[in-house]
Design a protein around this motif. Structure first.
Motif, PDB file in Angstrom:
ATOM      1  N   ILE A 122       0.829  -1.202   0.000  1.00 30.35           N
ATOM      2  CA  ILE A 122       0.000   0.000   0.000  1.00 30.35           C
ATOM      3  C   ILE A 122       0.862   1.250   0.000  1.00 30.35           C
ATOM      4  O   ILE A 122       1.954   1.277   0.599  1.00 30.35           O
ATOM      5  N   ARG A 123       0.379   2.250  -0.709  1.00 29.61           N
ATOM      6  CA  ARG A 123       1.073   3.525  -0.804  1.00 29.61           C
ATOM      7  C   ARG A 123       1.270   4.129   0.589  1.00 29.61           C
ATOM      8  O   ARG A 123       0.366   4.101   1.423  1.00 29.61           O
ATOM      9  N   GLY A 124       2.445   4.682   0.833  1.00 31.40           N
ATOM     10  CA  GLY A 124       2.793   5.206   2.150  1.00 31.40           C
ATOM     11  C   GLY A 124       1.846   6.276   2.668  1.00 31.40           C
ATOM     12  O   GLY A 124       1.559   6.345   3.860  1.00 31.40           O
ATOM     13  N   GLU A 125       1.328   7.096   1.748  1.00 28.63           N
ATOM     14  CA  GLU A 125       0.435   8.181   2.172  1.00 28.63           C
ATOM     15  C   GLU A 125      -0.901   7.655   2.687  1.00 28.63           C
ATOM     16  O   GLU A 125      -1.623   8.360   3.374  1.00 28.63           O
ATOM     17  N   LEU A 126      -1.259   6.424   2.322  1.00 32.00           N
ATOM     18  CA  LEU A 126      -2.550   5.885   2.742  1.00 32.00           C
ATOM     19  C   LEU A 126      -2.401   5.101   4.049  1.00 32.00           C
ATOM     20  O   LEU A 126      -2.923   4.003   4.198  1.00 32.00           O
ATOM     21  N   PHE A 127      -1.683   5.680   4.979  1.00 32.31           N
ATOM     22  CA  PHE A 127      -1.395   4.944   6.202  1.00 32.31           C
ATOM     23  C   PHE A 127      -2.663   4.624   6.981  1.00 32.31           C
ATOM     24  O   PHE A 127      -2.763   3.579   7.616  1.00 32.31           O
ATOM     25  N   TYR A 128      -3.659   5.519   6.883  1.00 33.55           N
ATOM     26  CA  TYR A 128      -4.912   5.257   7.620  1.00 33.55           C
ATOM     27  C   TYR A 128      -5.664   4.076   7.011  1.00 33.55           C
ATOM     28  O   TYR A 128      -6.352   3.348   7.710  1.00 33.55           O
ATOM     29  N   VAL A 129      -5.520   3.886   5.699  1.00 32.82           N
ATOM     30  CA  VAL A 129      -6.150   2.718   5.074  1.00 32.82           C
ATOM     31  C   VAL A 129      -5.417   1.448   5.510  1.00 32.82           C
ATOM     32  O   VAL A 129      -6.033   0.408   5.734  1.00 32.82           O
ATOM     33  N   LEU A 130      -4.094   1.577   5.652  1.00 36.35           N
ATOM     34  CA  LEU A 130      -3.312   0.434   6.138  1.00 36.35           C
ATOM     35  C   LEU A 130      -3.819  -0.023   7.506  1.00 36.35           C
ATOM     36  O   LEU A 130      -3.977  -1.207   7.772  1.00 36.35           O
ATOM     37  N   LYS A 131      -4.130   0.952   8.359  1.00 39.51           N
ATOM     38  CA  LYS A 131      -4.654   0.628   9.694  1.00 39.51           C
ATOM     39  C   LYS A 131      -5.980  -0.130   9.565  1.00 39.51           C
ATOM     40  O   LYS A 131      -6.209  -1.118  10.267  1.00 39.51           O
ATOM     41  N   ILE A 132      -6.842   0.360   8.667  1.00 42.07           N
ATOM     42  CA  ILE A 132      -8.144  -0.289   8.461  1.00 42.07           C
ATOM     43  C   ILE A 132      -7.940  -1.720   7.961  1.00 42.07           C
ATOM     44  O   ILE A 132      -8.569  -2.663   8.443  1.00 42.07           O
ATOM     45  N   LEU A 133      -7.017  -1.863   7.023  1.00 45.93           N
ATOM     46  CA  LEU A 133      -6.765  -3.193   6.457  1.00 45.93           C
ATOM     47  C   LEU A 133      -6.198  -4.142   7.502  1.00 45.93           C
ATOM     48  O   LEU A 133      -6.581  -5.310   7.580  1.00 45.93           O
ATOM     49  N   GLU A 134      -5.277  -3.632   8.320  1.00 43.75           N
ATOM     50  CA  GLU A 134      -4.672  -4.496   9.339  1.00 43.75           C
ATOM     51  C   GLU A 134      -5.720  -4.985  10.332  1.00 43.75           C
ATOM     52  O   GLU A 134      -5.708  -6.144  10.739  1.00 43.75           O
ATOM     53  N   LYS A 135      -6.647  -4.092  10.664  1.00 44.44           N
ATOM     54  CA  LYS A 135      -7.714  -4.470  11.588  1.00 44.44           C
ATOM     55  C   LYS A 135      -8.571  -5.567  10.942  1.00 44.44           C
ATOM     56  O   LYS A 135      -8.915  -6.571  11.567  1.00 44.44           O
ATOM     57  N   ALA A 136      -8.886  -5.354   9.665  1.00 42.59           N
ATOM     58  CA  ALA A 136      -9.721  -6.333   8.960  1.00 42.59           C
ATOM     59  C   ALA A 136      -9.005  -7.682   8.832  1.00 42.59           C
ATOM     60  O   ALA A 136      -9.628  -8.734   8.965  1.00 42.59           O
ATOM     61  N   ILE A 137      -7.697  -7.623   8.593  1.00 39.90           N
ATOM     62  CA  ILE A 137      -6.932  -8.875   8.483  1.00 39.90           C
ATOM     63  C   ILE A 137      -6.945  -9.620   9.817  1.00 39.90           C
ATOM     64  O   ILE A 137      -7.133 -10.836   9.872  1.00 39.90           O
ATOM     65  N   ASP A 138      -6.792  -8.878  10.911  1.00 40.08           N
ATOM     66  CA  ASP A 138      -6.864  -9.504  12.241  1.00 40.08           C
ATOM     67  C   ASP A 138      -8.197 -10.213  12.425  1.00 40.08           C
ATOM     68  O   ASP A 138      -8.262 -11.333  12.924  1.00 40.08           O
ATOM     69  N   GLU A 139      -9.261  -9.540  12.008  1.00 40.28           N
ATOM     70  CA  GLU A 139     -10.600 -10.140  12.126  1.00 40.28           C
ATOM     71  C   GLU A 139     -10.708 -11.411  11.287  1.00 40.28           C
ATOM     72  O   GLU A 139     -11.288 -12.406  11.716  1.00 40.28           O
ATOM     73  N   ALA A 140     -10.129 -11.362  10.087  1.00 38.57           N
ATOM     74  CA  ALA A 140     -10.189 -12.532   9.209  1.00 38.57           C
ATOM     75  C   ALA A 140      -9.422 -13.706   9.824  1.00 38.57           C
ATOM     76  O   ALA A 140      -9.857 -14.855   9.755  1.00 38.57           O
ATOM     77  N   TYR A 141      -8.285 -13.399  10.448  1.00 42.38           N
ATOM     78  CA  TYR A 141      -7.532 -14.452  11.146  1.00 42.38           C
ATOM     79  C   TYR A 141      -8.370 -15.049  12.275  1.00 42.38           C
ATOM     80  O   TYR A 141      -8.478 -16.267  12.412  1.00 42.38           O
ATOM     81  N   LEU A 142      -8.974 -14.143  13.074  1.00 43.96           N
ATOM     82  CA  LEU A 142      -9.772 -14.596  14.226  1.00 43.96           C
ATOM     83  C   LEU A 142     -10.912 -15.511  13.802  1.00 43.96           C
ATOM     84  O   LEU A 142     -11.266 -16.455  14.500  1.00 43.96           O
ATOM     85  N   ASN A 143     -11.479 -15.222  12.630  1.00 46.71           N
ATOM     86  CA  ASN A 143     -12.625 -15.996  12.175  1.00 46.71           C
ATOM     87  C   ASN A 143     -12.241 -17.147  11.242  1.00 46.71           C
ATOM     88  O   ASN A 143     -13.097 -17.738  10.585  1.00 46.71           O
ATOM     89  N   GLY A 144     -10.949 -17.399  11.188  1.00 48.25           N
ATOM     90  CA  GLY A 144     -10.503 -18.597  10.481  1.00 48.25           C
ATOM     91  C   GLY A 144     -10.455 -18.488   8.973  1.00 48.25           C
ATOM     92  O   GLY A 144     -10.376 -19.498   8.275  1.00 48.25           O
ATOM     93  N   PHE A 145     -10.503 -17.258   8.425  1.00 46.51           N
ATOM     94  CA  PHE A 145     -10.402 -17.129   6.972  1.00 46.51           C
ATOM     95  C   PHE A 145      -8.973 -16.875   6.508  1.00 46.51           C
ATOM     96  O   PHE A 145      -8.688 -16.831   5.318  1.00 46.51           O
ATOM     97  N   LEU A 146      -8.074 -16.665   7.460  1.00 44.87           N
ATOM     98  CA  LEU A 146      -6.655 -16.552   7.143  1.00 44.87           C
ATOM     99  C   LEU A 146      -5.903 -17.412   8.144  1.00 44.87           C
ATOM    100  O   LEU A 146      -6.431 -17.724   9.214  1.00 44.87           O
ATOM    101  N   GLY A 147      -4.694 -17.776   7.803  1.00 43.66           N
ATOM    102  CA  GLY A 147      -3.888 -18.578   8.724  1.00 43.66           C
ATOM    103  C   GLY A 147      -3.837 -20.032   8.295  1.00 43.66           C
ATOM    104  O   GLY A 147      -4.024 -20.354   7.119  1.00 43.66           O
ATOM    105  N   GLU A 148      -3.567 -20.906   9.278  1.00 39.65           N
ATOM    106  CA  GLU A 148      -3.428 -22.330   8.995  1.00 39.65           C
ATOM    107  C   GLU A 148      -4.770 -22.953   8.635  1.00 39.65           C
ATOM    108  O   GLU A 148      -5.779 -22.672   9.285  1.00 39.65           O
ATOM    109  N   ASN A 149      -4.783 -23.812   7.657  1.00 39.33           N
ATOM    110  CA  ASN A 149      -5.928 -24.674   7.359  1.00 39.33           C
ATOM    111  C   ASN A 149      -7.261 -23.919   7.351  1.00 39.33           C
ATOM    112  O   ASN A 149      -8.114 -24.102   8.210  1.00 39.33           O
ATOM    113  N   ILE A 150      -7.427 -23.064   6.357  1.00 33.98           N
ATOM    114  CA  ILE A 150      -8.600 -22.185   6.312  1.00 33.98           C
ATOM    115  C   ILE A 150      -9.884 -22.995   6.211  1.00 33.98           C
ATOM    116  O   ILE A 150     -10.081 -23.739   5.257  1.00 33.98           O
TER     117      ILE A 150
END
Lengths: 434, 306
Positions: A122-150
Motif C-alpha cells: 500500500i502507498r505510504g500516504e494511505l497509512f490510515y487505510v493500512l490501519k483499516i486493512l490491518e484491523k480487517a486482516i486480524d478479524e479474518a484471522y480470528l474468524n478462520g479465513f486466514l492462517g493455517e488450514n482455512i
C-alpha cells in the motif's frame, strides 16, 4: 440504477467490520472456492469472466495468472495498492470502505495461484487505510479465513500489508517487488517477467486492488455472469474516480459501455459541468493517458458516440482517441489553461521519475523546465516543437512505462491544443490568467 | 553447445545461445557495435540503464518473424535463432541515439577542458559520434559540489550519467558496499552516508569502470592530460591482486596506475588499491613493454607502436 458489484453495499454502516460484511454474504466466495473448486478451476472462472487488469494497462487478469510458473513450489500473490496517479482515487475509497472485499479477493487469488504468503503493498500516504486493512486482516484471522488450514480445507495463507514510502514509481509492478524486498524501488529490466521471476526470485502475480475486489463476485456468480456485463471485450463494471470541474465529483461504479456524455451530464453520475460552463477537455484514465478535447471525448472521429469502455475510448488510436487507463476521469471546463494543467502533470512525472534510465530521468526534467517557461510567457515557437520531440524520444525508450506516461500527456496536449501553446508564446503570458 | 544464427546490419554471425545482441555485435566488431555507457561485461546485471545501445529488431526469430514493437537494449536482449537486428542501418535507431546522447548531455557540465577523463571519456566519444553541434537547452543545469567519496577518490557528481557501474563494483568485488544512489530522478546522486567512507582494498576499481569523469583518481588529478602520458604493461608481485596493470608514464615518472583496458574500455582484471595508489616508482614494477590502446579515442593517439 446501474449494476453494482464492488460498491454494492458501500453505504451500509459498519461495512468495514467483519460482522456486517459477513452478514451481507461476505466470505461465501472463499467458502465456495475452497470446498468445491480446485485452484485451476478458479483460474478458469477468472479467464471466462474476461476481467481485465484495472490498474491502467488493462491486461486480461486470467491470462496473467496463466503465465505463472507452476514448477516452482513457492509462489506469491501481491496486491498493488500503490495508487498514486493524479486523478485516480478509486482504490483508496474501495479499500477504506470495504477492506474485507479486498481480503476475500486476496484469498481467492492466492488459492488459485497456490501462494502461501500474500502481500498488499500500500502507498505510504494511505497509512490510515493500512490501519483499516490491518484491523480487517486480524478479524479474518480470528474468524478462520486466514492462517493455517482455512475452514478445514487444508489450504493455509498468511496475508501481510506493507506500506511503501510514497513513491509513484513503486506502482510499477517490478519496482513494487523491489521495494517489497526492501530495496530501492527501481523497476527491473524485463524480461524476465514477474510470473517467472518475481518476489524473492519466485513466480509472482501482481494485481490491482479493483481487479482483486472483483474476484468474490466472479466466484459467487460465475465467470460467465461477469462476462455478460459490459460491452465487447470490456467486461464487467469499472470504478471511475471523477474529479475536476463537475458538479458531483466522486467514485462511481459504471457498467462498461456507458456513453461518456451520459457519464458527464447525467445526475446519476457527474451531474454536468460546474456553473453551467462549457466542457473543454477530459483526461479519461488518469493523468498519463492522452487528453482529449470536448468534441473528441463525446464522439469518436467517425461521429459515433464515445463509450466508457477499453475499445471505444481507444478508438482512433492516439491521434483522436485515448485510453480507459486506471479510471481517473479529470474534467476541465473552459476556464482551464491546458498549458498550466500539462505543467502540473509534468512536474509530477519529473518529481517521480526514479532516475534509473536516461531518457526519463533527463527528459521529464527538461519538459518541466520548458513548460514553466512557456506558461510564464518566456517560451518560443521552437520550444513547442522541441517538446514534441522530447516526448517522442522518451516514449518507448525507457525501462518501464513511466516514460510513456510522462510523454503521452505532452504529445496529446500539443496535438489537440497547439493554438493555446502558441498563444502563450505570442502574448508572452498565459491568456487565461488575470 | 549449438550455435545460432543472427544477422546484425546485414552481417551474419553465429553465436552461442544466450548471447546478448551487444555481445554478438562485438563478435562481428567494427562499426556495427552499439555504444554502451552502462553495460560492463565483467559486472553481473549491468546494462539497460543508459539506453544508448538501443537497436531495432526487425525480425524476432526464424520461428516468430514478427519485429519487436519497440527498440530494445542490445546489452540486455538475448539473441534468438534467425533474429535480424538493425543498428547503424536503421535511421530510427540513429535518430534515437542522437536523442539519448542529448539527454545524457543536458545536465552534463561539458567541462572537458578541466576534466581528467577527457581523452578517454566514453561520453566524449559518444557525443563526437552522435551529438548535435549546438545545444538546444537554455535551462540551468543541476549541480552538486564535488566530494571526496573515499580517501583517494574524487566524486564530481555533475558529470555522472548514473550508469550504476560503481555500485555494482562495490556489490560484486568488494566485501561490502557503502555507497549507492540517493534521491531520485535527475536529482539523484551517487553518495555515501558518511563522508570519505569508501575504504576498501578494491574500491579504486570504481574509477576504472566509470565511463565519465565522475570518479577520478586523486593521486593523478590535474597532473597531466591522459594523451600526454605513455602506457606500459607492467606487473609486480602483489599479495592482493594479480598485479597486472597498465602504468602511465611521463618521462621517468609514473603518473598513474590503472587496470589494463580493452577496446571497449573494460579492464581485463580488477586491481587492488595498493597497486593503483601506492606504487608510483619505476622500481616497483617489472615493465613488459609499451601498451597499444585499441580504443578509438584521443587516448589511442600518439603512442609507441608495438
Amino acid at each position: 440504477m446501474a449494476k453494482q458489484i464492488l460498491l454494492n453495499n458501500i453505504e451500509v454502516p459498519g461495512l468495514a467490520g467483519f460482522e456486517v460484511y459477513r452478514r451481507l454474504g461476505g466470505y461465501s466466495a472463499v467458502e465456495k472456492a475452497l470446498k468445491n473448486f480446485t485452484p485451476d478451476q478458479v483460474t478458469e472462472e477468472v479467464k471466462k469472466s474476461g476481467l481485465k487488469g484495472r490498474g491502467g494497462a488493462g491486461f486480461p487478469a486470467g491470462m496473467k495468472w496463466g503465465f505463472i510458473d507452476k514448477k516452482n513450489e513457492t509462489r506469491y500473490f501481491v496486491c498493488n495498492y500503490d495508487e498514486s496517479e493524479p486523478g485516480t482515487f478509486k482504490d483508496r475509497f474501495l479499500g477504506q470502505m470495504n477492506p474485507h472485499l479486498l481480503i476475500e479477493g486476496m484469498i481467492l487469488g492466492s488459492y488459485a495461484l497456490g501462494a502461501r504468503s500474500s502481500y498488499i503493498y500500500i502507498r505510504g500516504e494511505l497509512f490510515y487505510v493500512l490501519k483499516i486493512l490491518e484491523k480487517a486482516i486480524d478479524e479474518a484471522y480470528l474468524n478462520g479465513f486466514l492462517g493455517e488450514n482455512i475452514k478445514g480445507s487444508g489450504y493455509s495463507l498468511d496475508l501481510y500489508v506493507h506500506p511503501g514510502a510514497g513513491a509513484y514509481i513503486c506502482g510499477e509492478e517490478t519496482a513494487l517487488l523491489e521495494s517489497l524486498e526492501g530495496k530501492r524501488g527501481n523497476p527491473r529490466i524485463k524480461p524476465p517477467f514477474p510470473a517467472i521471476v518475481g518476489l524473492y526470485g519466485c513466480p509472482t502475480v501482481v494485481n490491482n486492488v479493483e481487479t482483486i475486489a472483483a474476484l468474490p463476485w466472479i466466484m459467487n456468480n460465475g465467470g460467465e455472469a461477469y462476462a455478460a456485463i459490459g460491452i465487447g471485450n470490456s467486461k464487467g463494471t469499472k470504478l471511475i474516480s471523477a474529479c475536476g470541474h463537475i458538479n458531483k465529483p466522486g467514485v462511481y461504479e459504471i457498467e462498461l459501455g456507458l456513453p461518456v456524455e451520459e457519464f458527464i451530464y447525467s445526475d446519476e453520475y457527474c451531474g454536468g459541468i460546474r456553473n453551467g460552463n462549457k466542457l473543454k477537455a477530459v483526461v479519461a484514465g488518469g493523468s498519463s493517458v492522452p487528453i482529449l478535447p470536448a468534441h473528441l471525448i463525446l464522439k469518436t472521429a467517425k461521429g459515433e458516440p464515445r463509450l466508457m469502455s477499453y475499445e471505444s475510448l481507444a478508438e482512433g488510436g492516439f491521434e483522436t482517441g485515448t485510453m480507459l487507463g486506471s479510471g481517473g476521469f479529470i474534467v476541465m471546463d473552459d476556464t482551464t489553461c491546458i498549458v498550466k494543467n500539462l505543467l502540473t502533470f509534468s512536474r509530477f512525472y519529473h518529481h517521480e521519475s526514479c532516475g534509473q534510465c536516461s531518457p526519463c530521468r533527463e527528459g521529464t526534467g527538461w519538459i518541466e523546465k520548458i513548460l514553466t517557461r512557456i506558461e510564464n510567457g518566456q517560451g518560443t515557437m521552437k520550444d513547442i516543437d522541441l517538446l514534441v520531440n522530447i516526448a517522442r524520444h522518451v516514449e518507448g525508450n525507457t525501462i518501464c512505462p513511466l516514460g510513456d506516461a510522462a510523454a503521452w500527456p505532452v504529445a496529446s496536449a500539443i496535438r489537440h491544443f497547439r493554438e493555446e501553446f502558441e498563444e502563450h508564446v505570442k502574448l508572452q503570458r498565459c491568456p487565461l490568467s488575470k | 553447445m549449438s550455435l545460432i544464427k543472427v544477422t546484425i546490419d546485414n552481417i551474419e554471425v553465429e553465436v552461442e545461445a544466450g548471447t546478448t545482441i551487444l555481445n554478438a555485435a562485438r563478435q562481428i566488431g567494427g562499426s556495427v557495435v552499439p555504444p554502451a555507457m552502462c553495460y560492463y561485461s565483467k559486472l553481473e546485471g549491468s546494462g539497460g540503464y543508459c539506453r544508448t545501445c538501443l537497436v531495432k529488431v526487425a525480425q524476432g526469430s526464424a520461428k516468430d518473424p514478427r519485429p519487436m514493437p519497440k527498440l530494445v537494449p542490445s546489452c540486455r536482449t538475448t539473441v534468438q535463432d534467425g533474429m535480424v537486428v538493425q543498428n547503424i542501418t536503421s535511421p530510427e535507431v540513429m535518430e534515437n541515439r542522437r536523442a539519448i546522447t542529448e539527454f545524457l548531455l543536458i545536465n552534463h557540465p561539458l567541462d572537458c577542458p578541466v576534466c581528467d577523463q577527457a581523452g578517454e571519456c566514453h561520453l566524449q566519444d559518444l557525443s563526437y559520434a552522435h551529438g548535435l553541434d549546438e545545444t538546444q537547452t537554455v535551462e540551468e543545469r543541476r549541480t552538486f559540489e564535488p566530494i571526496d567519496i573515499g580517501d583517494k577518490i574524487k566524486l564530481n557528481m555533475n558529470r555522472c550519467i548514473l550508469c550504476y557501474r560503481c555500485v555494482k563494483v562495490a556489490d560484486q568485488i568488494t566485501d561490502h558496499r557503502v555507497h549507492g544512489v540517493l534521491g531520485r530522478g535527475d536529482h539523484s546522486e551517487i553518495s555515501t552516508h558518511i563522508l570519505k567512507a569508501i575504504d576498501n582494498d578494491f574500491s579504486g576499481n570504481m574509477i576504472d569502470v566509470c565511463p565519465v569523469g565522475a570518479l577520478t583518481d586523486k593521486t593523478f588529478r590535474f597532473k597531466s592530460r591522459v594523451w600526454f602520458t605513455k602506457p606500459f604493461d607492467a606487473h609486480r608481485e602483489c599479495p592482493t591482486c594479480s598485479g597486472k596493470t597498465a602504468i602511465w608514464m611521463k618521462g621517468e615518472e609514473i603518473l598513474r596506475v590503472t587496470g589494463r583496458k580493452d577496446k571497449y574500455g573494460e579492464v581485463e582484471e580488477f586491481i587492488c588499491n595498493d597497486c593503483r595508489f601506492n606504487h608510483k616508482e619505476i622500481k616497483d614494477w617489472i615493465v613488459e613493454g609499451p601498451r597499444t590502446i585499441e580504443r578509438h579515442s584521443v587516448i589511442s593517439q600518439n603512442h609507441y607502436q608495438k
